[in-house]
Design a protein around this motif. Structure first.
Motif, short mmCIF file in Angstrom:
data_model
loop_
_atom_site.label_atom_id
_atom_site.label_comp_id
_atom_site.label_asym_id
_atom_site.label_seq_id
_atom_site.Cartn_x
_atom_site.Cartn_y
_atom_site.Cartn_z
N ILE A 1 0.72 -0.97 -0.07
CA ILE A 1 -0.49 0.16 -0.46
C ILE A 1 0.56 0.96 0.17
O ILE A 1 0.19 1.86 -0.67
CB ILE A 1 -0.94 0.43 1.79
CG1 ILE A 1 -2.18 -1.09 0.93
CG2 ILE A 1 -2.11 1.50 1.64
CD1 ILE A 1 -2.84 -1.14 2.45
N ALA A 2 0.98 1.25 1.37
CA ALA A 2 3.13 2.49 0.66
C ALA A 2 3.64 2.16 -0.25
O ALA A 2 4.04 3.67 -0.41
CB ALA A 2 3.49 2.23 2.14
N PHE A 3 4.06 1.46 -0.88
CA PHE A 3 5.00 1.49 -2.39
C PHE A 3 4.77 0.85 -2.84
O PHE A 3 6.09 0.28 -3.39
CB PHE A 3 6.14 1.07 -1.73
CG PHE A 3 6.91 1.80 -0.44
CD1 PHE A 3 6.90 3.17 -0.39
CD2 PHE A 3 7.05 1.40 0.48
CE1 PHE A 3 7.97 3.95 0.95
CE2 PHE A 3 7.40 2.07 2.31
CZ PHE A 3 7.88 3.54 2.40
N PRO A 4 3.60 1.09 -3.28
CA PRO A 4 3.50 0.49 -4.85
C PRO A 4 4.11 0.99 -6.44
O PRO A 4 4.61 -0.53 -6.69
CB PRO A 4 1.29 0.50 -5.14
CG PRO A 4 1.85 2.80 -4.49
CD PRO A 4 2.83 2.47 -3.51
N GLN A 5 4.54 1.73 -6.11
CA GLN A 5 5.67 1.26 -7.46
C GLN A 5 6.50 1.24 -7.50
O GLN A 5 7.68 0.56 -8.26
CB GLN A 5 5.99 3.44 -7.59
CG GLN A 5 7.40 3.82 -6.42
CD GLN A 5 6.46 4.19 -5.04
OE1 GLN A 5 5.38 3.72 -4.87
NE2 GLN A 5 7.77 4.45 -3.99
N LYS A 6 7.56 0.27 -5.53
CA LYS A 6 8.61 -0.35 -6.15
C LYS A 6 8.23 -2.30 -6.32
O LYS A 6 7.78 -2.05 -6.22
CB LYS A 6 9.28 -0.79 -4.22
CG LYS A 6 9.59 0.70 -4.01
CD LYS A 6 10.25 1.16 -2.16
CE LYS A 6 10.46 1.97 -2.06
NZ LYS A 6 11.77 2.36 -2.73
N THR A 7 9.56 -2.48 -7.02
CA THR A 7 9.05 -4.60 -7.24
C THR A 7 9.08 -4.60 -5.81
O THR A 7 9.38 -4.50 -4.94
CB THR A 7 10.70 -4.17 -7.97
OG1 THR A 7 11.42 -4.30 -7.20
CG2 THR A 7 10.97 -3.48 -9.08
N GLU A 8 8.75 -5.77 -6.85
CA GLU A 8 8.69 -7.36 -4.92
C GLU A 8 9.51 -7.17 -4.40
O GLU A 8 9.69 -7.33 -3.19
CB GLU A 8 7.94 -8.44 -5.66
CG GLU A 8 7.82 -9.56 -4.20
CD GLU A 8 6.88 -10.40 -5.19
OE1 GLU A 8 6.44 -12.06 -3.90
OE2 GLU A 8 6.39 -10.32 -6.57
N LEU B 1 1.06 8.18 2.98
CA LEU B 1 2.05 7.57 2.40
C LEU B 1 0.77 7.32 1.11
O LEU B 1 1.06 6.10 0.58
CB LEU B 1 2.81 6.50 3.46
CG LEU B 1 3.32 6.46 4.11
CD1 LEU B 1 4.23 5.20 5.04
CD2 LEU B 1 4.89 7.20 3.80
N GLY B 2 0.48 8.15 0.35
CA GLY B 2 -0.54 8.13 -0.35
C GLY B 2 -1.61 7.85 -0.14
O GLY B 2 -2.81 7.70 -1.09
N LYS B 3 -2.23 7.36 1.41
CA LYS B 3 -3.55 6.81 0.83
C LYS B 3 -4.58 8.27 2.18
O LYS B 3 -3.73 8.37 3.12
CB LYS B 3 -3.71 5.57 2.06
CG LYS B 3 -3.62 4.97 0.97
CD LYS B 3 -4.51 3.97 0.62
CE LYS B 3 -4.26 3.09 -1.25
NZ LYS B 3 -5.42 2.72 -1.47
N GLU B 4 -5.08 8.28 2.36
CA GLU B 4 -6.35 8.55 3.09
C GLU B 4 -6.68 8.39 3.98
O GLU B 4 -7.64 7.32 4.21
CB GLU B 4 -7.73 10.01 2.11
CG GLU B 4 -7.06 10.71 1.25
CD GLU B 4 -6.54 11.67 1.86
OE1 GLU B 4 -7.45 12.29 2.85
OE2 GLU B 4 -5.75 12.06 1.12
#
Length: 291
Positions: free
Chosen positions: A52-59, A207-210
């Motif tokens: 949720i916090a880092f969806p842009q990062k790879t697994e 971290l990108g979430k409400e």
């Protein structure tokens, strides 16, 4: 039964606290293998939070953060136990306050101070503040442990550092009692908890979430005209930390509602983005997020 468990566990905790640091951290490495690889303690929660916090990062990148976090968590758990016997000199060497004057000057000018802390780096050793010369009497707010014997242990651990611990239910009565006695005080509060359902008065972008934010620290500061600081703790290397006080408000009464809370979470989020492995990811921080 509760007393029996305590009597069995306590001698082991005391022995661990007396170990030399190289052996002490070797125990932490072993604990990491057990907690992470064998038990898998709250792995699913941690993985969901990181996604949720880092969806842009790879697994692969998230897995690296995940392992580093568990290693840090084991260190921090054992460091809390180490507090049972650590010396003042040793702790001041390992947990350094870089700008203590930012606190002491504000204590002189204000009616009282609230220090907002996050579940980041080391919030256990932050009580080393008691080894520095400050103007106000300091209180640390904690959540009571259900087992009364372990609750006493938590208090004993903090007492070794000269900390006065009060439960969340005791905060307001203690503040009012100190004000009546003209006792200027500073209160250290973990402020990044997720509020209970029904107490969701304010949402922030975290971290990108409400997500709903706990606003109790700000509300108390505004009500009493206190100053507010953010305790920014950085992990320098294993077993060593540096802390800085960041001003959020010299007088909370002068700020619009929720502005101080927003500033606190903004500072915390910046730290997490820089070094996410030092945040406490085992908590369901996004469980009440919008959408």
């Amino acid at each position: 039964m509760k007393k029996a468990v305590f009597l069995i566990v306590y001698p082991f905790l005391w022995l661990i606290s007396k170990l030399l640091f190289p052996i002490f951290y070797l125990i932490s490495d072993i604990l990491f293998v057990i907690i992470y690889h064998l038990i898998g303690y709250r792995k699913k929660v941690v993985q969901e939070n990181l996604l949720i916090a880092f969806p842009q990062k790879t697994e692969k990148e998230r897995n690296k953060i995940e392992k580093a976090f568990y290693k840090h968590m084991c260190d921090m758990f054992l460091e809390m136990i180490k507090t049972l016997s650590i010396s003042k000199k040793e702790l001041k060497k390992r947990f350094v306050y870089k700008n203590i004057e930012a606190l002491t000057e504000l204590e002189k000018k204000s009616k009282g101070v609230i220090v907002m802390c996050g579940h980041y780096a080391s919030y256990e050793w932050a009580t080393a503040i008691n080894f520095y010369k400050t103007n106000n009497k300091g209180y640390a707010i904690y959540k009571k442990v259900k087992n009364p014997y372990f609750d006493k242990l938590v208090k004993d651990i903090r007492a070794n550092l000269g900390t006065t611990l009060i439960s969340s239910k005791e905060v307001i009565p203690t503040m009012m009692r100190n004000i009546r006695a003209q006792q200027k005080s500073s209160y250290y509060m973990i402020a990044d908890q997720s509020p209970k359902k029904g107490n969701q008065k304010h949402y922030i972008n975290f971290l990108g979430k409400e997500v709903p934010a706990f606003v109790g620290s700000e509300a108390m500061a505004k009500r009493l005209g206190f100053a507010v600081l953010y305790l920014q703790v950085e992990k320098v290397k294993r077993g060593y930390y540096e802390a800085s006080f960041v001003s959020l408000a010299e007088n909370a009464e002068n700020f619009a509602d929720y502005k101080i809370t927003d500033k606190f979470f903004s500072n915390l989020a910046q730290q997490i983005k820089r070094k996410p492995e030092y945040y406490l990811w085992t908590h369901k921080r996004f469980k009440h997020a919008k959408n």
